[in-house]
Write a protein that holds these residues in place. Structure first.
Motif, PDB file in Angstrom:
ATOM      1  N   LYS A  52       0.725  -1.198   0.306  1.00  0.00           N
ATOM      2  CA  LYS A  52       0.009   0.141   0.066  1.00  0.00           C
ATOM      3  C   LYS A  52       0.841   1.245  -0.082  1.00  0.00           C
ATOM      4  N   HIS A  53       2.171   1.060   0.403  1.00  0.00           N
ATOM      5  CA  HIS A  53       3.089   2.168   0.548  1.00  0.00           C
ATOM      6  C   HIS A  53       4.277   2.142  -0.288  1.00  0.00           C
ATOM      7  N   VAL A  54       4.794   1.161  -0.869  1.00  0.00           N
ATOM      8  CA  VAL A  54       5.687   1.097  -1.862  1.00  0.00           C
ATOM      9  C   VAL A  54       5.106   0.028  -3.012  1.00  0.00           C
ATOM     10  N   ALA A  55       5.233   0.259  -4.322  1.00  0.00           N
ATOM     11  CA  ALA A  55       4.887  -0.353  -5.490  1.00  0.00           C
ATOM     12  C   ALA A  55       5.414  -1.754  -5.554  1.00  0.00           C
ATOM     13  N   SER A  56       6.711  -1.679  -5.090  1.00  0.00           N
ATOM     14  CA  SER A  56       7.864  -2.951  -5.391  1.00  0.00           C
ATOM     15  C   SER A  56       8.870  -2.749  -4.597  1.00  0.00           C
ATOM     16  N   LYS A  57       9.794  -3.984  -4.792  1.00  0.00           N
ATOM     17  CA  LYS A  57      11.106  -3.540  -4.165  1.00  0.00           C
ATOM     18  C   LYS A  57      11.901  -2.480  -4.896  1.00  0.00           C
ATOM     19  N   GLU A  58      11.930  -2.586  -6.165  1.00  0.00           N
ATOM     20  CA  GLU A  58      12.470  -1.350  -6.893  1.00  0.00           C
ATOM     21  C   GLU A  58      11.851   0.043  -6.028  1.00  0.00           C
ATOM     22  N   ASP A  59      10.726   0.183  -5.956  1.00  0.00           N
ATOM     23  CA  ASP A  59      10.333   1.191  -5.444  1.00  0.00           C
ATOM     24  C   ASP A  59      10.716   1.594  -3.973  1.00  0.00           C
ATOM     25  N   LEU A  60      10.815   0.574  -3.157  1.00  0.00           N
ATOM     26  CA  LEU A  60      11.374   0.758  -1.917  1.00  0.00           C
ATOM     27  C   LEU A  60      12.860   1.058  -1.842  1.00  0.00           C
ATOM     28  N   LEU A  61      13.556   0.438  -2.995  1.00  0.00           N
ATOM     29  CA  LEU A  61      15.098   0.694  -3.100  1.00  0.00           C
ATOM     30  C   LEU A  61      15.253   2.290  -3.749  1.00  0.00           C
ATOM     31  N   ASP A  62      14.293   2.595  -4.392  1.00  0.00           N
ATOM     32  CA  ASP A  62      14.280   4.010  -4.764  1.00  0.00           C
ATOM     33  C   ASP A  62      14.052   4.947  -3.510  1.00  0.00           C
ATOM     34  N   GLY A  63      13.106   4.567  -2.566  1.00  0.00           N
ATOM     35  CA  GLY A  63      12.840   5.608  -1.755  1.00  0.00           C
ATOM     36  C   GLY A  63      13.952   5.396  -0.526  1.00  0.00           C
ATOM     37  N   MET A  64      14.490   4.160  -0.273  1.00  0.00           N
ATOM     38  CA  MET A  64      15.913   4.149   0.389  1.00  0.00           C
ATOM     39  C   MET A  64      17.053   5.173   0.135  1.00  0.00           C
ATOM     40  N   VAL A  65      17.124   5.421  -1.146  1.00  0.00           N
ATOM     41  CA  VAL A  65      18.163   5.991  -1.696  1.00  0.00           C
ATOM     42  C   VAL A  65      17.942   7.462  -1.405  1.00  0.00           C
ATOM     43  N   ASP A  66      16.466   7.822  -1.630  1.00  0.00           N
ATOM     44  CA  ASP A  66      16.113   9.095  -1.266  1.00  0.00           C
ATOM     45  C   ASP A  66      16.378   9.337   0.293  1.00  0.00           C
ATOM     46  N   ILE A  67      16.123   8.575   0.969  1.00  0.00           N
ATOM     47  CA  ILE A  67      16.333   8.757   2.574  1.00  0.00           C
ATOM     48  C   ILE A  67      17.661   9.196   2.520  1.00  0.00           C
ATOM     49  N   VAL A  68      18.713   8.197   2.081  1.00  0.00           N
ATOM     50  CA  VAL A  68      20.132   8.536   2.593  1.00  0.00           C
ATOM     51  C   VAL A  68      20.554   9.819   1.745  1.00  0.00           C
ATOM     52  N   VAL A  69      20.169  10.131   0.516  1.00  0.00           N
ATOM     53  CA  VAL A  69      20.558  11.333  -0.107  1.00  0.00           C
ATOM     54  C   VAL A  69      19.930  12.792   0.456  1.00  0.00           C
ATOM     55  N   GLY A  70      18.770  12.411   1.072  1.00  0.00           N
ATOM     56  CA  GLY A  70      18.314  13.520   1.795  1.00  0.00           C
ATOM     57  C   GLY A  70      18.862  13.716   3.106  1.00  0.00           C
ATOM     58  N   GLU A  71      19.744  12.885   3.539  1.00  0.00           N
ATOM     59  CA  GLU A  71      20.466  13.184   4.875  1.00  0.00           C
ATOM     60  C   GLU A  71      21.721  14.092   4.657  1.00  0.00           C
ATOM     61  N   ILE A  72      22.296  14.382   3.402  1.00  0.00           N
ATOM     62  CA  ILE A  72      23.271  15.033   3.124  1.00  0.00           C
ATOM     63  C   ILE A  72      22.892  16.651   3.175  1.00  0.00           C
ATOM     64  N   ASP A  73      23.908  17.262   3.914  1.00  0.00           N
ATOM     65  CA  ASP A  73      23.446  18.757   4.262  1.00  0.00           C
ATOM     66  C   ASP A  73      23.276  19.552   3.054  1.00  0.00           C
ATOM     67  N   PRO A  74      22.228  20.460   3.258  1.00  0.00           N
ATOM     68  CA  PRO A  74      22.039  21.463   2.073  1.00  0.00           C
ATOM     69  C   PRO A  74      23.386  22.312   1.790  1.00  0.00           C
ATOM     70  N   PRO A  75      23.537  22.940   0.739  1.00  0.00           N
ATOM     71  CA  PRO A  75      24.639  23.772   0.263  1.00  0.00           C
ATOM     72  C   PRO A  75      24.596  24.557   1.273  1.00  0.00           C
ATOM     73  N   VAL A  76      25.789  25.257   1.694  1.00  0.00           N
ATOM     74  CA  VAL A  76      26.161  26.184   2.266  1.00  0.00           C
ATOM     75  C   VAL A  76      26.056  27.722   1.408  1.00  0.00           C
ATOM     76  N   SER A  77      25.001  28.738   1.791  1.00  0.00           N
ATOM     77  CA  SER A  77      25.215  29.641   0.810  1.00  0.00           C
ATOM     78  C   SER A  77      26.268  30.679   0.889  1.00  0.00           C
ATOM     79  N   ASP A  78      26.590  31.052   2.260  1.00  0.00           N
ATOM     80  CA  ASP A  78      27.554  31.962   2.328  1.00  0.00           C
ATOM     81  C   ASP A  78      28.976  31.552   2.403  1.00  0.00           C
ATOM     82  N   ALA A  79      29.121  30.427   1.930  1.00  0.00           N
ATOM     83  CA  ALA A  79      30.637  29.835   1.690  1.00  0.00           C
ATOM     84  C   ALA A  79      31.105  30.114   0.231  1.00  0.00           C
ATOM     85  N   SER A  80      32.532  30.009  -0.042  1.00  0.00           N
ATOM     86  CA  SER A  80      33.086  30.145  -1.167  1.00  0.00           C
ATOM     87  C   SER A  80      32.469  28.898  -1.828  1.00  0.00           C
TER      88      SER A  80
END
Length: 167
Positions: A52-80
């Motif tokens: 009901k929440h993930v269409a397939s194991k591939e969809d699950l893996l896509d979402g897991m990748v999004d979780i990990v990439v989403g943990e990456i700090d956003p760009p620092v705007s005032d840095a060189s």
């Protein structure tokens, strides 16, 4: 008169909860141990409830990748631009070290998600803000390769499945 004991309410299942449980399971047991059946068991539901929440194991893996990439700090705007890129790559590296299965999962995705594309787009933006031409940005991205994701292939031991002679 004694009142009947109420069963504790289960936390409702949703996509985020399913994905985070899958990430935790992969962190603990490895991506090869992840199955819909094991994940359902971990969440205390029947496997069909996951669909009901993930269409397939591939969809699950896509979402897991999004979780990990989403943990990456956003760009620092005032840095060189150099500092901003370095900070972003180091953050990505930390995220991927917390999730040793993630580099292989990221590389295995056929179509990058909006989250992954957003990460790449922000890296392109930082190079462009640093004065790189479109062509030079393209070459820089290729030169950096997987380092944009914060990992270098050599530091991750993916030879577990190889026989000792091949290793």
């Amino acid at each position: 008169m004694a009142q009947p004991m109420e069963e504790p309410r289960r936390t409702r299942l949703n996509r985020d909860r399913v994905l985070r449980a899958a990430v935790a399971l992969a962190d603990e047991a490895g991506i090869e141990a992840l199955s819909m059946r094991k994940l359902a068991e971990e969440l205390g539901v029947v496997p069909m409830a996951l669909y009901k929440h993930v269409a397939s194991k591939e969809d699950l893996l896509d979402g897991m990748v999004d979780i990990v990439v989403g943990e990456i700090d956003p760009p620092v705007s005032d840095a060189s631009w150099k500092s901003a890129i370095r900070q972003r790559i180091l953050s990505a590296r930390r995220s991927l070290q917390r999730h040793p299965w993630a580099p292989g999962a990221i590389e295995s995705r056929a179509d990058p998600s909006p989250v992954v594309l957003g990460y790449i787009d922000s890296m392109i933006g930082m190079f462009r803000a640093g004065g790189f031409s479109t062509d030079l940005t393209h070459h820089a991205l290729h030169a950096m390769g997987s380092r944009l994701y914060g990992f270098t292939q050599e530091i991750f031991d993916d030879s577990q499945g190889l026989d000792p002679q091949t290793r």
